[in-house]
Design a protein around this motif. Structure first.
Motif, PDB file in Angstrom:
ATOM      1  N   THR A  55       0.811  -1.216   0.000  1.00  0.00           N
ATOM      2  CA  THR A  55       0.000   0.000   0.000  1.00  0.00           C
ATOM      3  C   THR A  55       0.846   1.269   0.000  1.00  0.00           C
ATOM      4  O   THR A  55       0.305   2.374   0.093  1.00  0.00           O
ATOM      5  CB  THR A  55      -0.947   0.018   1.217  1.00  0.00           C
ATOM      6  N   VAL A  82      -1.366  -0.772  -4.451  1.00  0.00           N
ATOM      7  CA  VAL A  82      -2.557   0.019  -4.148  1.00  0.00           C
ATOM      8  C   VAL A  82      -2.893   1.009  -5.257  1.00  0.00           C
ATOM      9  O   VAL A  82      -4.053   1.337  -5.468  1.00  0.00           O
ATOM     10  CB  VAL A  82      -2.383   0.743  -2.795  1.00  0.00           C
ATOM     11  N   ASP A 104      -6.761   2.885  -3.015  1.00  0.00           N
ATOM     12  CA  ASP A 104      -6.970   2.776  -1.581  1.00  0.00           C
ATOM     13  C   ASP A 104      -7.001   1.314  -1.152  1.00  0.00           C
ATOM     14  O   ASP A 104      -7.042   0.397  -1.975  1.00  0.00           O
ATOM     15  CB  ASP A 104      -8.241   3.501  -1.127  1.00  0.00           C
ATOM     16  N   SER A 131      -3.923   2.477   8.010  1.00  0.00           N
ATOM     17  CA  SER A 131      -5.357   2.241   8.091  1.00  0.00           C
ATOM     18  C   SER A 131      -5.626   0.741   8.124  1.00  0.00           C
ATOM     19  O   SER A 131      -4.840  -0.053   7.603  1.00  0.00           O
ATOM     20  CB  SER A 131      -6.073   2.866   6.895  1.00  0.00           C
ATOM     21  N   SER A 178      -1.882  11.996   3.736  1.00  0.00           N
ATOM     22  CA  SER A 178      -2.203  10.967   4.722  1.00  0.00           C
ATOM     23  C   SER A 178      -2.863  11.595   5.935  1.00  0.00           C
ATOM     24  O   SER A 178      -2.709  12.804   6.197  1.00  0.00           O
ATOM     25  CB  SER A 178      -0.939  10.216   5.165  1.00  0.00           C
ATOM     26  N   SER A 207      -8.079  12.207   0.050  1.00  0.00           N
ATOM     27  CA  SER A 207      -9.382  11.583   0.268  1.00  0.00           C
ATOM     28  C   SER A 207     -10.164  12.365   1.309  1.00  0.00           C
ATOM     29  O   SER A 207      -9.593  13.189   2.043  1.00  0.00           O
ATOM     30  CB  SER A 207      -9.209  10.130   0.755  1.00  0.00           C
ATOM     31  N   PRO A 228      -8.221   8.602  -5.050  1.00  0.00           N
ATOM     32  CA  PRO A 228      -7.014   8.815  -4.238  1.00  0.00           C
ATOM     33  C   PRO A 228      -5.730   8.636  -5.043  1.00  0.00           C
ATOM     34  O   PRO A 228      -4.934   7.721  -4.801  1.00  0.00           O
ATOM     35  CB  PRO A 228      -7.161   7.766  -3.128  1.00  0.00           C
TER      36      PRO A 228
END
Length: 237
Positions: A55, A82, A104, A131, A178, A207, A228
């Motif tokens: 990611t 990602v 994402d 996340s 972020s 986002s 994103p």
């Protein structure tokens, strides 16, 4: 337009070059920095591992620190990235079989669920903090995930005087990549609000989730991209 770039090096330099190409004036103030933990990659992937999930391009920079012998078990696996930037970093690191999600964690989980059998484990090269959506979605679908925390993101320290100097004159826009960076901006806002006019700045976020991590006072000045992805983010300028 004067634009503050908050992402860590070396990504911030690439963003700055793109901003200059578009006729903007970039100002670099990385708010987070990566601490690599290559020891997390010392054990090779588990036998039967179906794929690697990534990611962040930061994980690829950790892969590149390994010896050729240590890299090979990872490079031999298909990799699911990602988004485009992470996929590009994976190819640069030597991965040949690279699939790309929509930017994402949830889209990455959907791609893996569509392409890989849950009977075989997925190795996830990641960092902290992060996340939880990607891991949660795979777990709910019955996938086993071998999590390798191969880097940590920690706050970059800047004296108030340095921040004031970098933000004078105040930028027209700040790029926020972020939730951790959004929270760091909140700290800088609180420390310098008597000196700097934060109310005139647009906060352009990758986002809506990232925008929600900004202080409530400046959230009304935030916008986020339709997807994103950095190319979509820069369209907001």
């Amino acid at each position: 337009m004067r634009v503050l770039v908050t992402r860590p090096e070396p990504a911030s330099a690439r963003t700055a070059a793109e901003l200059e190409r578009r006729g903007h004036e970039p100002v670099l103030l990385p708010l987070m920095q990566a601490v690599q933990q290559p020891q997390a990659l010392a054990p090779p992937p588990l036998t039967g591992t179906a794929a690697i999930a990534v990611t962040s391009a930061e994980a690829m920079r950790v892969i590149e620190t390994l010896t050729d012998e240590a890299q090979q078990p990872f490079l031999a696996l298909p990799l699911f990235a990602v988004g485009r930037a992470t996929a590009r970093a994976a190819r640069d690191a030597g991965f040949d079989d690279v699939s790309v999600a929509d930017g994402d964690g949830r889209s990455l989980a959907r791609l893996l669920i569509a392409r890989r059998d849950p009977a075989a484990p997925i190795i996830y090269l990641t960092g902290t903090p992060r996340s939880s959506e990607f891991e949660t979605d795979l777990a709910e679908a019955g996938y086993s995930v071998d999590i390798r925390e191969c880097y940590r993101m920690i706050p970059a320290t800047h004296a108030d005087a340095e921040v004031i100097r970098m933000l004078t004159p105040m930028p027209d826009a700040i790029l926020v990549y972020s939730s951790e960076t959004a929270r760091r901006l909140g700290e800088l806002h609180n420390q310098t609000r008597e000196t700097l006019d934060w109310r005139r700045v647009r906060f352009l976020c990758l986002s809506d989730k990232i925008a929600s991590a900004l202080p409530a006072e400046i959230q009304p000045n935030s916008q986020w991209s339709m997807e994103p992805r950095e190319d979509q983010l820069l369209l907001l300028l």
